[in-house]
Design a protein around this motif. Structure first.
Motif, mmCIF file in Angstrom:
data_model
loop_
_atom_site.group_PDB
_atom_site.id
_atom_site.type_symbol
_atom_site.label_atom_id
_atom_site.label_comp_id
_atom_site.label_asym_id
_atom_site.label_seq_id
_atom_site.Cartn_x
_atom_site.Cartn_y
_atom_site.Cartn_z
ATOM 1 N N HIS A 68 0.840 -1.207 0.000
ATOM 2 C CA HIS A 68 0.000 0.000 0.000
ATOM 3 C C HIS A 68 0.874 1.256 0.000
ATOM 4 C CE1 HIS A 68 -2.547 3.212 1.756
ATOM 5 N NE2 HIS A 68 -3.484 2.633 1.010
ATOM 6 N N SER A 69 1.941 1.231 0.783
ATOM 7 C CA SER A 69 2.856 2.371 0.839
ATOM 8 C C SER A 69 3.508 2.623 -0.520
ATOM 9 C CB SER A 69 3.926 2.115 1.906
ATOM 10 O OG SER A 69 4.811 3.199 2.012
ATOM 11 N N HIS A 128 2.255 1.857 -3.466
ATOM 12 C CA HIS A 128 1.239 2.389 -4.376
ATOM 13 C C HIS A 128 0.923 3.855 -4.073
ATOM 14 C CE1 HIS A 128 -0.382 -1.888 -5.424
ATOM 15 N NE2 HIS A 128 0.782 -1.616 -5.977
ATOM 16 N N GLU A 129 0.882 4.208 -2.801
ATOM 17 C CA GLU A 129 0.656 5.609 -2.449
ATOM 18 C C GLU A 129 1.800 6.484 -2.948
ATOM 19 O OE1 GLU A 129 -2.217 7.046 -0.557
ATOM 20 O OE2 GLU A 129 -2.750 5.254 -1.696
ATOM 21 N N SER A 148 1.386 6.861 -6.990
ATOM 22 C CA SER A 148 0.083 7.132 -7.614
ATOM 23 C C SER A 148 0.130 8.294 -8.608
ATOM 24 C CB SER A 148 -0.984 7.401 -6.541
ATOM 25 O OG SER A 148 -0.626 8.535 -5.764
ATOM 26 N N ARG A 175 -4.135 -0.850 -9.140
ATOM 27 C CA ARG A 175 -3.834 -1.355 -7.808
ATOM 28 C C ARG A 175 -4.188 -2.838 -7.700
ATOM 29 N NH1 ARG A 175 -3.397 2.347 -3.381
ATOM 30 N NH2 ARG A 175 -3.481 4.523 -4.039
#
Length: 256
Positions: free
Chosen positions: A92-93, A95-96, A99, A151
């Motif tokens: 998740h980190s 992808h953040e 982005s 994602r």
């Protein structure tokens, strides 16, 4: 005394450790990967290795990260919920952090970019491409397969590897269907913001793409991918796809 080179496991890429540095043979997409790692470092992303430049023989030079990689068969410690949760948070980190990069460089990656371009996918987010300190992930390695994509494309493959959602006869898998489903849901809970109704089909499509890529590369003379085919990796993935589609309804109910 000169430092003695040490060959490391590198999938289909030659990897050598020399002291506190790792040297990797460059290949298609390496320039994009080097750009990505540089941007991630500038942004303070803590899960990627530092890109230190190129060696005299044109290999990537990366900082070495101490820890344990998730080689198969996974140890009991690396099968823990703590490892899975740590992995979901790290993905998740990533992808953040990417982005806003997904549309900046679309062409020139090793794997073709796949719309919608939401993030820069790692492309092979699995225990063997992660470094752990005990049950805590400290680094994601081998960004060769990075590419712009959705994602869910990256999340689905990560769940396939970490739950893992493999057929019982797959030697790298473990756990009953119910346990696999529980771990898949835990990964989704920790990652967040993904359409869980689409995870299983996204997983199957990613595996089909992988089989197609392996076979095409082998047909073009890539010895590493030919060895994977000789070992039956493609047929194992196809069996896993059958397992996933057979159990898709039950798995999706568990996820949502």
């Amino acid at each position: 005394m000169s430092e003695v080179p040490e060959d490391l496991r590198g999938g289909s890429t030659e990897v050598t450790k020399v002291g506190g540095r790792v040297l990797r043979r460059r290949r298609q997409g390496s320039a994009n990967v080097e750009w990505l790692l540089t941007v991630l470092e500038c942004r303070g992303f803590r899960y990627s290795p530092r890109f230190l430049g190129l060696s005299d023989d044109d290999r990537q030079v990366l900082g070495f990260i101490e820890g344990q990689t998730g080689s198969y068969p996974l140890s009991e410690e690396l099968r823990s919920d703590e490892v899975l949760v740590s992995a979901a948070r790290a993905l998740h980190s990533l992808h953040e952090a990417t982005s806003d990069l997904a549309t900046k460089v679309v062409d020139g990656w090793m794997l073709t970019a796949v719309e919608p371009y939401e993030v820069v996918c790692h492309g092979d987010f699995a225990p063997y491409n992660c470094v752990f300190d005990g049950s805590r992930m400290v680094c994601i390695i081998d960004f060769d397969t990075a590419h712009p994509g959705s994602r869910i494309r990256d999340v689905a493959y990560a769940i396939y590897r970490f739950a893992p959602l493999t057929a019982p006869e797959n030697a790298v898998g473990f756990g009953s269907l119910a346990e696999q489903a529980r771990r898949a849901r835990l990964f989704c809970d920790e990652y967040g913001e993904v359409d869980r109704t689409q995870v299983i089909e996204a997983m199957c499509q990613r595996l089909l793409d992988l089989v197609s890529y392996m076979r095409s590369q082998a047909a073009q003379g890539d010895a590493a991918f030919q060895s994977h085919l000789d070992d039956g990796h493609d047929t194992a993935y196809l069996r896993d796809i059958h397992y996933l589609r057979t159990n898709a309804a039950a798995l999706t109910r568990a996820l949502i």
